[in-house]
Design a protein around this motif. Structure first.
Motif, PDB file in Angstrom:
ATOM      1  N   GLU A 144       0.830  -1.204   0.000  1.00 24.67           N
ATOM      2  CA  GLU A 144       0.000   0.000   0.000  1.00 24.67           C
ATOM      3  C   GLU A 144       0.869   1.261   0.000  1.00 24.67           C
ATOM      4  OE1 GLU A 144      -2.767  -0.070   3.243  1.00 24.67           O
ATOM      5  OE2 GLU A 144      -3.633  -1.980   2.612  1.00 24.67           O
ATOM      6  N   LYS A 145       1.877   1.269   0.847  1.00 23.04           N
ATOM      7  CA  LYS A 145       2.766   2.428   0.926  1.00 23.04           C
ATOM      8  C   LYS A 145       3.502   2.622  -0.393  1.00 23.04           C
ATOM      9  CE  LYS A 145       6.650   4.308   3.535  1.00 23.04           C
ATOM     10  NZ  LYS A 145       7.425   4.703   2.380  1.00 23.04           N
ATOM     11  N   TYR A 146       3.958   1.530  -0.977  1.00 20.81           N
ATOM     12  CA  TYR A 146       4.674   1.604  -2.251  1.00 20.81           C
ATOM     13  C   TYR A 146       3.765   2.161  -3.341  1.00 20.81           C
ATOM     14  CZ  TYR A 146       7.540   0.122  -6.210  1.00 20.81           C
ATOM     15  OH  TYR A 146       8.288   0.102  -7.355  1.00 20.81           O
ATOM     16  N   GLU A 184       2.151   6.739  -6.767  1.00 17.86           N
ATOM     17  CA  GLU A 184       1.107   7.698  -7.145  1.00 17.86           C
ATOM     18  C   GLU A 184       1.575   9.129  -6.916  1.00 17.86           C
ATOM     19  OE1 GLU A 184      -3.351   8.871  -5.632  1.00 17.86           O
ATOM     20  OE2 GLU A 184      -2.710   6.780  -5.452  1.00 17.86           O
ATOM     21  N   ILE A 185       2.206   9.367  -5.779  1.00 18.96           N
ATOM     22  CA  ILE A 185       2.720  10.710  -5.468  1.00 18.96           C
ATOM     23  C   ILE A 185       3.789  11.111  -6.480  1.00 18.96           C
ATOM     24  CG2 ILE A 185       4.064  12.030  -3.794  1.00 18.96           C
ATOM     25  CD1 ILE A 185       2.540  10.482  -1.601  1.00 18.96           C
ATOM     26  N   ALA A 186       4.684  10.181  -6.814  1.00 23.34           N
ATOM     27  CA  ALA A 186       5.748  10.476  -7.772  1.00 23.34           C
ATOM     28  C   ALA A 186       5.167  10.789  -9.145  1.00 23.34           C
ATOM     29  CB  ALA A 186       6.715   9.304  -7.863  1.00 23.34           C
ATOM     30  N   THR A 213       2.165  11.977  -9.764  1.00 23.57           N
ATOM     31  CA  THR A 213       1.499  13.271  -9.659  1.00 23.57           C
ATOM     32  C   THR A 213       2.520  14.397  -9.732  1.00 23.57           C
ATOM     33  OG1 THR A 213      -0.200  12.267  -8.277  1.00 23.57           O
ATOM     34  CG2 THR A 213      -0.059  14.658  -8.248  1.00 23.57           C
ATOM     35  N   PHE A 214       3.615  14.237  -9.038  1.00 24.52           N
ATOM     36  CA  PHE A 214       4.671  15.247  -9.057  1.00 24.52           C
ATOM     37  C   PHE A 214       5.228  15.407 -10.467  1.00 24.52           C
ATOM     38  CE2 PHE A 214       9.146  16.479  -8.669  1.00 24.52           C
ATOM     39  CZ  PHE A 214       8.988  17.696  -8.031  1.00 24.52           C
ATOM     40  N   ASP A 215       5.439  14.282 -11.169  1.00 24.48           N
ATOM     41  CA  ASP A 215       5.938  14.359 -12.539  1.00 24.48           C
ATOM     42  C   ASP A 215       4.973  15.108 -13.442  1.00 24.48           C
ATOM     43  OD1 ASP A 215       8.249  13.017 -11.907  1.00 24.48           O
ATOM     44  OD2 ASP A 215       7.525  11.061 -12.587  1.00 24.48           O
ATOM     45  N   LYS A 216       3.690  14.828 -13.276  1.00 30.12           N
ATOM     46  CA  LYS A 216       2.683  15.519 -14.089  1.00 30.12           C
ATOM     47  C   LYS A 216       2.696  17.021 -13.791  1.00 30.12           C
ATOM     48  CE  LYS A 216      -0.474  11.632 -14.600  1.00 30.12           C
ATOM     49  NZ  LYS A 216      -1.784  11.068 -14.222  1.00 30.12           N
ATOM     50  N   GLN A 217       2.802  17.374 -12.518  1.00 30.26           N
ATOM     51  CA  GLN A 217       2.815  18.786 -12.147  1.00 30.26           C
ATOM     52  C   GLN A 217       4.060  19.484 -12.663  1.00 30.26           C
ATOM     53  OE1 GLN A 217       2.363  18.892  -7.919  1.00 30.26           O
ATOM     54  NE2 GLN A 217       0.148  18.563  -7.968  1.00 30.26           N
TER      55      GLN A 217
END
Length: 96
Positions: free
Chosen positions: A73-75, A80-82, A84-88
């Motif tokens: 789950e953490k992975y 997902e966070i990474a 999202t950051f790439d998209k931003q």
């Protein structure tokens, strides 16, 4: 018959070949020691892991399964966070 000069050159060449062969032999011995140490370390780790697994209780198995699920789950969240950051970071800001 070979002249003295030719014999000296042949002797020099033979000495050089012998020196190179000795260096290769020393390198092979060092490599062999390294491989044997790695094999011993692997065998010790494998034996310790086998002892740990063979002595597990059902509670231990359940704990490991829970820990594995939490890790997954953490992975997934980290990925997902990474993403999202790439998209931003790809979005170009107007006016800057």
């Amino acid at each position: 018959m070979a002249t003295i000069e030719e014999l000296k050159q042949n002797l020099k060449k033979a000495k050089q070949e012998l020196r190179e062969a000795r260096e290769e032999l020393n390198e092979a011995k060092i490599r062999e020691k390294l491989y044997l140490e790695r094999l011993d370390n692997w065998a010790e780790k494998n034996q310790a892991l086998h002892r740990e697994i063979s002595g597990m209780t059902m509670d231990d198995v359940a704990k490991k399964q829970r820990a594995k699920a939490e890790y997954k789950e953490k992975y997934a969240k980290d990925i997902e966070i990474a993403e999202t950051f790439d998209k931003q970071s790809q979005v170009k800001l107007d006016g800057i």
